[in-house]
Structure formats: C-alpha cells, structure tokens
Design an enzyme around this catalytic site. Structure first.
Site, PDB file in Angstrom:
ATOM      1  N   TRP A 277      -0.040   2.700  11.999  1.00 40.53           N
ATOM      2  CA  TRP A 277      -1.220   2.267  11.577  1.00 40.53           C
ATOM      3  C   TRP A 277      -1.692   2.819  10.221  1.00 40.53           C
ATOM      4  CZ3 TRP A 277      -5.384   3.083  16.049  1.00 40.53           C
ATOM      5  CH2 TRP A 277      -4.944   2.635  17.418  1.00 40.53           C
TER       6      TRP A 277
ATOM      7  N   TYR B 158       7.086  -9.568  15.038  1.00 40.44           N
ATOM      8  CA  TYR B 158       7.003  -8.422  13.895  1.00 40.44           C
ATOM      9  C   TYR B 158       7.867  -7.045  14.531  1.00 40.44           C
ATOM     10  CZ  TYR B 158       5.457  -4.423  11.120  1.00 40.44           C
ATOM     11  OH  TYR B 158       5.180  -3.308  10.522  1.00 40.44           O
TER      12      TYR B 158
ATOM     13  N   ASP C 140      13.220 -10.510  -4.045  1.00 32.11           N
ATOM     14  CA  ASP C 140      12.749 -11.151  -2.994  1.00 32.11           C
ATOM     15  C   ASP C 140      13.495 -10.751  -1.832  1.00 32.11           C
ATOM     16  OD1 ASP C 140      12.010 -13.050  -0.919  1.00 32.11           O
ATOM     17  OD2 ASP C 140      12.549 -14.723  -1.857  1.00 32.11           O
TER      18      ASP C 140
ATOM     19  N   TYR D 119       7.615  -7.606   5.783  1.00 29.43           N
ATOM     20  CA  TYR D 119       6.884  -8.889   6.217  1.00 29.43           C
ATOM     21  C   TYR D 119       5.973  -8.157   7.281  1.00 29.43           C
ATOM     22  CZ  TYR D 119       5.279 -13.365   8.126  1.00 29.43           C
ATOM     23  OH  TYR D 119       4.482 -14.352   8.529  1.00 29.43           O
ATOM     24  N   THR D 120       4.665  -7.779   6.985  1.00 29.63           N
ATOM     25  CA  THR D 120       3.571  -6.989   7.743  1.00 29.63           C
ATOM     26  C   THR D 120       2.609  -7.682   8.444  1.00 29.63           C
ATOM     27  OG1 THR D 120       2.355  -6.480   5.935  1.00 29.63           O
ATOM     28  CG2 THR D 120       4.166  -4.894   6.357  1.00 29.63           C
TER      29      THR D 120
ATOM     30  N   THR E 165       8.182   1.111  12.461  1.00 26.20           N
ATOM     31  CA  THR E 165       6.974   1.112  12.869  1.00 26.20           C
ATOM     32  C   THR E 165       6.863   1.486  14.666  1.00 26.20           C
ATOM     33  OG1 THR E 165       5.311  -0.570  13.479  1.00 26.20           O
ATOM     34  CG2 THR E 165       7.232  -1.518  13.423  1.00 26.20           C
ATOM     35  N   ASP E 166       5.825   1.953  14.847  1.00 25.95           N
ATOM     36  CA  ASP E 166       5.392   2.195  16.064  1.00 25.95           C
ATOM     37  C   ASP E 166       5.564   1.103  17.021  1.00 25.95           C
ATOM     38  OD1 ASP E 166       3.039   1.371  14.891  1.00 25.95           O
ATOM     39  OD2 ASP E 166       1.730   2.146  16.457  1.00 25.95           O
TER      40      ASP E 166
ATOM     41  N   GLN F 284       0.868  -1.221   0.077  1.00 30.41           N
ATOM     42  CA  GLN F 284       0.029   0.080   0.072  1.00 30.41           C
ATOM     43  C   GLN F 284       0.781   1.155  -0.033  1.00 30.41           C
ATOM     44  OE1 GLN F 284      -2.607   0.529   3.465  1.00 30.41           O
ATOM     45  NE2 GLN F 284      -1.156  -0.431   4.861  1.00 30.41           N
ATOM     46  N   LEU F 285       2.014   1.321   0.725  1.00 27.08           N
ATOM     47  CA  LEU F 285       2.984   2.470   0.772  1.00 27.08           C
ATOM     48  C   LEU F 285       3.611   2.542  -0.861  1.00 27.08           C
ATOM     49  CD1 LEU F 285       4.299   4.884   1.812  1.00 27.08           C
ATOM     50  CD2 LEU F 285       5.941   3.212   2.961  1.00 27.08           C
TER      51      LEU F 285
HETATM   52  N1  LIG Z   1       0.608  -1.364   7.702  1.00 26.13           N
HETATM   53  C1  LIG Z   1       0.906  -0.792   8.875  1.00 26.13           C
HETATM   54  O1  LIG Z   1      -0.095  -0.547   9.470  1.00 26.13           O
HETATM   55  C2  LIG Z   1       2.362  -0.392   8.996  1.00 26.13           C
HETATM   56  C3  LIG Z   1       2.427   0.510  10.313  1.00 26.13           C
HETATM   57  C4  LIG Z   1       3.611   1.059  10.676  1.00 26.13           C
HETATM   58  C5  LIG Z   1       4.698   0.806   9.826  1.00 26.13           C
HETATM   59  N2  LIG Z   1       4.592  -0.069   8.526  1.00 26.13           N
HETATM   60  C6  LIG Z   1       5.799  -0.140   7.684  1.00 26.13           C
HETATM   61  O2  LIG Z   1       5.379   0.470   6.713  1.00 26.13           O
HETATM   62  C7  LIG Z   1       6.161  -0.099   5.402  1.00 26.13           C
HETATM   63  C8  LIG Z   1       5.122  -0.349   4.371  1.00 26.13           C
HETATM   64  O3  LIG Z   1       4.142  -1.091   4.748  1.00 26.13           O
HETATM   65  P1  LIG Z   1       2.903  -1.436   3.748  1.00 26.13           P
HETATM   66  O4  LIG Z   1       1.640  -0.942   4.971  1.00 26.13           O
HETATM   67  O5  LIG Z   1       2.850  -0.736   2.801  1.00 26.13           O
HETATM   68  O6  LIG Z   1       2.712  -3.151   3.971  1.00 26.13           O
HETATM   69  P2  LIG Z   1       2.070  -3.961   2.780  1.00 26.13           P
HETATM   70  O7  LIG Z   1       0.963  -3.299   2.189  1.00 26.13           O
HETATM   71  O8  LIG Z   1       1.934  -5.185   3.480  1.00 26.13           O
HETATM   72  O9  LIG Z   1       3.258  -4.034   1.868  1.00 26.13           O
HETATM   73  C9  LIG Z   1       4.503  -4.718   2.127  1.00 26.13           C
HETATM   74  C10 LIG Z   1       5.013  -5.069   0.756  1.00 26.13           C
HETATM   75  O10 LIG Z   1       6.136  -6.027   1.101  1.00 26.13           O
HETATM   76  C11 LIG Z   1       6.243  -6.971   0.139  1.00 26.13           C
HETATM   77  N3  LIG Z   1       6.932  -7.977   0.687  1.00 26.13           N
HETATM   78  C12 LIG Z   1       6.605  -8.909   1.761  1.00 26.13           C
HETATM   79  N4  LIG Z   1       7.590  -9.893   1.854  1.00 26.13           N
HETATM   80  C13 LIG Z   1       8.356  -9.695   0.833  1.00 26.13           C
HETATM   81  C14 LIG Z   1       9.453 -10.171   0.242  1.00 26.13           C
HETATM   82  N5  LIG Z   1      10.140 -11.635   0.717  1.00 26.13           N
HETATM   83  N6  LIG Z   1      10.088  -9.755  -1.017  1.00 26.13           N
HETATM   84  C15 LIG Z   1       9.835  -8.867  -1.327  1.00 26.13           C
HETATM   85  N7  LIG Z   1       8.625  -8.089  -1.110  1.00 26.13           N
HETATM   86  C16 LIG Z   1       7.872  -8.524   0.008  1.00 26.13           C
HETATM   87  C17 LIG Z   1       4.832  -7.361   0.136  1.00 26.13           C
HETATM   88  O11 LIG Z   1       4.880  -8.269  -1.103  1.00 26.13           O
HETATM   89  P3  LIG Z   1       3.478  -8.851  -1.521  1.00 26.13           P
HETATM   90  O12 LIG Z   1       2.495  -7.762  -1.929  1.00 26.13           O
HETATM   91  O13 LIG Z   1       4.022  -9.811  -2.742  1.00 26.13           O
HETATM   92  O14 LIG Z   1       2.810  -9.544  -0.462  1.00 26.13           O
HETATM   93  C18 LIG Z   1       4.116  -6.080  -0.178  1.00 26.13           C
HETATM   94  O15 LIG Z   1       4.027  -5.693  -1.354  1.00 26.13           O
HETATM   95  C19 LIG Z   1       6.689  -1.284   5.907  1.00 26.13           C
HETATM   96  O16 LIG Z   1       7.998  -1.182   6.397  1.00 26.13           O
HETATM   97  C20 LIG Z   1       5.893  -1.642   7.399  1.00 26.13           C
HETATM   98  O17 LIG Z   1       6.525  -2.448   8.400  1.00 26.13           O
HETATM   99  C21 LIG Z   1       3.228  -0.307   8.376  1.00 26.13           C
END
Ligand SMILES: NC(=O)c1ccc[n+]([C@@H]2O[C@H](COP(=O)([O-])OP(=O)(O)OC[C@H]3O[C@@H](n4cnc5c(N)ncnc54)[C@H](OP(=O)(O)O)[C@@H]3O)[C@@H](O)[C@H]2O)c1
Length: 296
Positions: free
Chosen positions: A148, A124, A35, A60-61, A100-101, A11-12
């Site tokens: 979030w 996580y 990967d 890995y979220t 992340t928080d 999503q980001l």
């Molecule tokens: N979501 C939250 O609430 C939240 C809160 C705080 C911080 N964050 C941080 O914000 C950042 C962006 O998160 P997001 O919300 O955009 O998460 P997301 O939508 O889950 O996106 C994460 C992406 O990482 C990819 N990924 C996972 N394993 C992988 C691998 N082995 N190799 C390559 N790509 C891989 C996923 O690929 P696939 O699409 O193929 O699964 C997905 O596209 C992350 O660093 C997360 O820790 C997120």
C-alpha cells in the site's frame, strides 16, 4: 558504491533520489533511459554501468489494467528482474527487487512471514511473484516486499483521496480489505538499509534474502481515507474533510481481485535492517507535512 536505480520517475524512485546517501553514485533510469519491457536493454545497462547494486523500483503497477495486459506486466515485472539478475551474475553486482503483498492470497487471516508460500490472486501479483523468483536466481539478490505504497508525489491512494476530500462532501471507500499503508519516505530508508547503506553493525540485512517492510499497524482503505481527511486538515493541506462511508469489496467490483488481509509480518526484517517502523498514522502525518511544506 555505485547503484543503478530503475523506475526513477515513480513514487518510490523519486523518494530514493531525494534521500540519496552522500557519497553514493546513483545512476537513475526512468522509462526513457531504460525500458524494462526490453530484456536486452536491461542486460546492456548492467554491462555498461557495472553497478554494485541494481535497485529495481520500476514496475508495471496498474493492478487492474494488468488483467488485460498480462504479457506487458510479465515482461516488466518478471522479465526485467530476470535479465538484470543474469547480467549481474556476469558483472558481480547485486540486485534489490522491490515486491508486493499482492503475492499472497490474503486468506490466512494473520500477517504473512517472509518465507511463506506465494499464491497471488491476479496478473499483477503473479507477475511480481515471477519477478521475485527470477531475481532470487542470482545468489546476491534480495527481495523487499512492501504494501500500500503512497508518498507526497505520484499516483497513489493518498493523493487521490486528498483530491476527493477537496472536491466532494461524501466519499465511499472499501472497508473489508486490510493491510498497512507504507510511506515512500520510510520505504526509501529501508531500501537504502537493505543494500547496506548506514547499516547498524548489529543488524544483518544480508542474512535475509526476503525482507518485509511496511509501516506499523493495520488499516482498511476506509480507515486510511478517514485518516487522510483528519490529518490532512491538521497539516493544512485540506480546508475540511469529506464524510467517509464504508463500502464492501462486493459493492466496488474491480477487474483484479485483491487480497482481503495482506499484512506483512516485518518483525525479523526490521531487526535485520536495524530499523524501527513508524505507525502508519505517524508516517502519514510526515508525508502530509512534506506536502504542506511544498505548497508554502
Ligand atoms: N504502489 C503500491 O501500492 C505498491 C505496493 C506494494 C509494492 N509496490 C512495489 O513498489 C515498487 C515501486 O512502486 P511505485 O509505487 O513507486 O510505483 P509507480 O509510482 O507506479 O512507479 C513505477 C515506475 O515504473 C516505471 N515503469 C513502468 N513500466 C516501465 C517500463 N516498461 N520501463 C521502464 N519503467 C517502467 C513507471 O514509469 P512511468 O513513470 O514512465 O510510468 C514508474 O515510474 C514496485 O516494485 C511496486 O511493484 C508498490
């Protein structure tokens, strides 16, 4: 400037691609191209592309699933930033590591400062804390912590709640975990600023190695679910809102323990980035408007 983006399908990642600044060369890698569980592949990608920045938005979220897949969570969330940082040290590039928080335990009852000690509660959070340390081994790396995260596309709380508001008369949502929802639209803008794009000359993001970015205000998941209903109707993406009732964390046990109060103090980071945060309800209204526009 050349930027290598990981997690391009997330999503980001999608918000970063949609808001790509003019003139910037973006190499967007989703899982198929890179990967993140493969450290050697991370090193090779940096050596081949020699980017000015790697924007590591991939992670890995799956917070609960991580409890039963700790090795994979660690490889993606800590191994990848470590390998990217090592390769960037050789090529002379920089790294923006999104974090992340959930690196905090949520017990102090007041917003966290960027320099506070980490104490993650689950696999996580621990893997993301290890990723921060691995990234910061590179002198030119920055960590941007957020909370979030949700946006118009992808798997997130807002999209899930919109579906449940449509399907059900009543929803029960946890009301005793407090944090701040953050829109991918505002988060993407903060990431671009962090790497110096469109920077305000008076601001100095480069001076802060750890940045906090969330939308403004505070909310429980319950507050967020109620607002999604109200503002979803106002934006025209819902015909009606379901009734939302509060639950306690004890009523809704999950494999991973979550921090009960994980607000990030963004004051110094906002000044460093030269950005004024939107209140989370305004940011939510903007996301819902984007969804409404995409449906029409
Ligand atoms: N979501 C939250 O609430 C939240 C809160 C705080 C911080 N964050 C941080 O914000 C950042 C962006 O998160 P997001 O919300 O955009 O998460 P997301 O939508 O889950 O996106 C994460 C992406 O990482 C990819 N990924 C996972 N394993 C992988 C691998 N082995 N190799 C390559 N790509 C891989 C996923 O690929 P696939 O699409 O193929 O699964 C997905 O596209 C992350 O660093 C997360 O820790 C997120």
């Amino acid at each position: 400037m050349k930027v290598l983006l990981t997690g391009a399908a997330g999503q980001l990642g999608q918000a970063l691609i949609a808001s790509k600044p003019a003139g910037l060369e973006l190499i967007a890698c989703s899982r198929g191209e890179l990967d993140l569980a493969d450290a050697e592949a991370c090193r090779v990608a940096v050596q081949a592309q020699r980017p000015d920045w790697v924007l590591n938005a991939g992670a890995y979220t799956a917070v609960d699933k991580a409890e039963s897949e700790p090795e994979l969570a660690q490889a993606v969330n800590a191994g990848a930033p470590g390998a990217l940082a090592e390769a960037l040290a050789e090529t002379g590039g920089r790294l923006l590591q999104v974090s992340t928080d959930f690196v905090f335990n949520g017990e102090q009852g007041r917003p966290y400062q960027p320099d506070q000690a980490l104490d993650p509660l689950g696999v996580y959070g621990a893997s993301k804390a290890a990723g921060e340390a691995a990234a910061l081994a590179l002198p030119g790396a920055q960590v941007l912590r957020t909370s979030w995260v949700y946006g118009p596309v992808g798997h997130n709380f807002c999209c899930t709640m919109l579906r449940l508001h449509r399907e059900r008369e009543q929803l029960a949502v946890v009301a005793d975990q407090v944090g701040c929802p953050t829109s991918t639209l505002t988060l993407a803008a903060a990431c671009w600023r962090a790497i110096g794009v469109g920077a305000d000359p008076a601001a100095d993001a480069a001076s802060s190695r750890i940045l906090h970015w969330s939308d403004a205000g505070a909310a429980s998941w319950y507050d967020f679910a109620v607002a999604i209903g109200e503002l979803g109707v106002a934006a025209g993406v819902l015909e009606r809102a379901a009734r939302v009732t509060p639950l306690t964390t004890a009523d809704y046990p999950t494999p991973a323990q979550r921090p009960s109060y994980s607000l990030l103090d963004c004051t110094t980071s906002c000044a460093a980035l030269g950005l004024e945060p939107l209140h989370w309800r305004e940011a939510l209204a903007d996301v819902l408007c984007c969804m409404a526009a995409a449906r029409s």
